[in-house]
Design a protein around this motif. Structure first.
Motif, PDB file in Angstrom:
ATOM      1  N   LYS A  28       0.824  -1.377   0.066  1.00 26.46           N
ATOM      2  CA  LYS A  28       0.068   0.000  -0.015  1.00 26.46           C
ATOM      3  C   LYS A  28       0.815   1.346   0.147  1.00 26.46           C
ATOM      4  CE  LYS A  28      -3.596   2.258   2.663  1.00 26.46           C
ATOM      5  NZ  LYS A  28      -3.735   2.851   4.034  1.00 26.46           N
ATOM      6  N   THR A  29       1.879   1.152   0.584  1.00 25.91           N
ATOM      7  CA  THR A  29       2.737   2.501   0.827  1.00 25.91           C
ATOM      8  C   THR A  29       3.371   2.538  -0.550  1.00 25.91           C
ATOM      9  OG1 THR A  29       3.190   1.846   3.267  1.00 25.91           O
ATOM     10  CG2 THR A  29       4.838   3.343   2.059  1.00 25.91           C
TER      11      THR A  29
ATOM     12  N   VAL B 241       2.348   1.845  -3.392  1.00 26.69           N
ATOM     13  CA  VAL B 241       1.173   2.074  -4.484  1.00 26.69           C
ATOM     14  C   VAL B 241       1.100   3.769  -4.118  1.00 26.69           C
ATOM     15  CG1 VAL B 241      -1.267   2.169  -4.807  1.00 26.69           C
ATOM     16  CG2 VAL B 241       0.263   0.213  -4.774  1.00 26.69           C
ATOM     17  N   GLU B 242       0.966   4.157  -2.731  1.00 30.25           N
ATOM     18  CA  GLU B 242       0.655   5.380  -2.360  1.00 30.25           C
ATOM     19  C   GLU B 242       1.953   6.329  -2.980  1.00 30.25           C
ATOM     20  OE1 GLU B 242       0.073   5.307   1.809  1.00 30.25           O
ATOM     21  OE2 GLU B 242      -1.952   5.077   1.554  1.00 30.25           O
ATOM     22  N   GLY B 243       3.067   5.912  -2.876  1.00 28.28           N
ATOM     23  CA  GLY B 243       4.243   6.515  -3.398  1.00 28.28           C
ATOM     24  C   GLY B 243       4.200   6.815  -4.950  1.00 28.28           C
ATOM     25  N   LYS B 244       3.847   5.839  -5.669  1.00 26.40           N
ATOM     26  CA  LYS B 244       3.559   5.813  -7.114  1.00 26.40           C
ATOM     27  C   LYS B 244       2.420   6.960  -7.305  1.00 26.40           C
ATOM     28  CE  LYS B 244       6.555   2.931  -8.865  1.00 26.40           C
ATOM     29  NZ  LYS B 244       7.749   3.547  -9.687  1.00 26.40           N
ATOM     30  N   ILE B 245       1.324   6.629  -6.626  1.00 26.81           N
ATOM     31  CA  ILE B 245       0.314   7.558  -6.715  1.00 26.81           C
ATOM     32  C   ILE B 245       0.943   9.096  -6.678  1.00 26.81           C
ATOM     33  CG2 ILE B 245      -1.745   8.814  -5.797  1.00 26.81           C
ATOM     34  CD1 ILE B 245      -2.519   5.797  -5.450  1.00 26.81           C
ATOM     35  N   THR B 246       1.601   9.465  -5.432  1.00 26.95           N
ATOM     36  CA  THR B 246       2.160  10.845  -5.278  1.00 26.95           C
ATOM     37  C   THR B 246       3.005  11.174  -6.407  1.00 26.95           C
ATOM     38  OG1 THR B 246       2.121  10.543  -2.885  1.00 26.95           O
ATOM     39  CG2 THR B 246       3.526  12.255  -3.540  1.00 26.95           C
ATOM     40  N   GLU B 247       3.708  10.248  -6.969  1.00 23.59           N
ATOM     41  CA  GLU B 247       4.855  10.411  -8.092  1.00 23.59           C
ATOM     42  C   GLU B 247       4.127  10.889  -9.237  1.00 23.59           C
ATOM     43  OE1 GLU B 247       7.846   7.650 -10.536  1.00 23.59           O
ATOM     44  OE2 GLU B 247       7.697   7.215  -8.388  1.00 23.59           O
TER      45      GLU B 247
ATOM     46  N   ASP C 156       0.966  11.895  -9.502  1.00 24.55           N
ATOM     47  CA  ASP C 156       0.295  13.241  -9.406  1.00 24.55           C
ATOM     48  C   ASP C 156       1.129  14.344  -9.681  1.00 24.55           C
ATOM     49  OD1 ASP C 156      -2.241  14.450  -8.642  1.00 24.55           O
ATOM     50  OD2 ASP C 156      -1.338  14.869  -6.725  1.00 24.55           O
TER      51      ASP C 156
END
Length: 107
Positions: A66-67, A69-75, A77
Motif C-alpha cells: 500500500k505504501t 502504491v501510495e508513493g507511485k500515486i504521489t509520484e 500526481d
C-alpha cells in the motif's frame, strides 16, 4: 518368636504402606493428566502464536504494498501537475505569439 501383636503391627504397617502407594499412584495419575492438559494448552498457544506471526507478516507485506502504491500515486500526481504547468506555459506562449502575429498583420 514373633508374637501375635507384632504380626498385627507388621500387617497394619504393610496396609498403611499399601494405602500410601495407592494414594501416590492416584496423585501421580492426576498430575500426569494435568501435565498432558498443560502440554495441549502450550501446543495450542504455540499454534496461535505461529498464526499471529503469519498474519502480522501478511499485514506488513500488505502495508508495504500500500505504501508503495501510495508513493507511485504521489509520484504520478506530481508528474501530472508538472505536465499541466508545462501545457499552461505553452498555451500562454502560443497566445502571446498569436497576439504578436495579429499585431503584425494589422500593421
Amino acid at each position: 518368636a514373633t508374637t501375635t501383636t507384632q504380626l498385627e503391627e507388621i500387617k497394619k504397617s504393610l496396609q498403611e504402606n499399601e494405602d500410601i502407594k495407592k494414594n501416590w499412584d492416584e496423585e501421580r495419575a492426576a498430575i500426569d493428566q494435568q501435565l498432558r492438559a498443560y502440554k495441549r494448552q502450550v501446543d495450542d498457544l504455540r499454534r496461535q502464536l505461529t498464526e499471529e506471526k503469519e498474519n502480522k507478516k501478511k499485514l506488513q507485506e500488505s502495508l508495504d504494498n500500500k505504501t508503495g502504491v501510495e508513493g507511485k500515486i504521489t509520484e504520478y500526481d506530481a508528474k501530472f501537475h508538472d505536465l499541466q504547468a508545462q501545457l499552461a506555459n505553452e498555451l500562454e506562449s502560443k497566445d502571446h505569439i498569436m497576439g504578436g502575429v495579429q499585431t503584425l498583420q494589422q500593421q
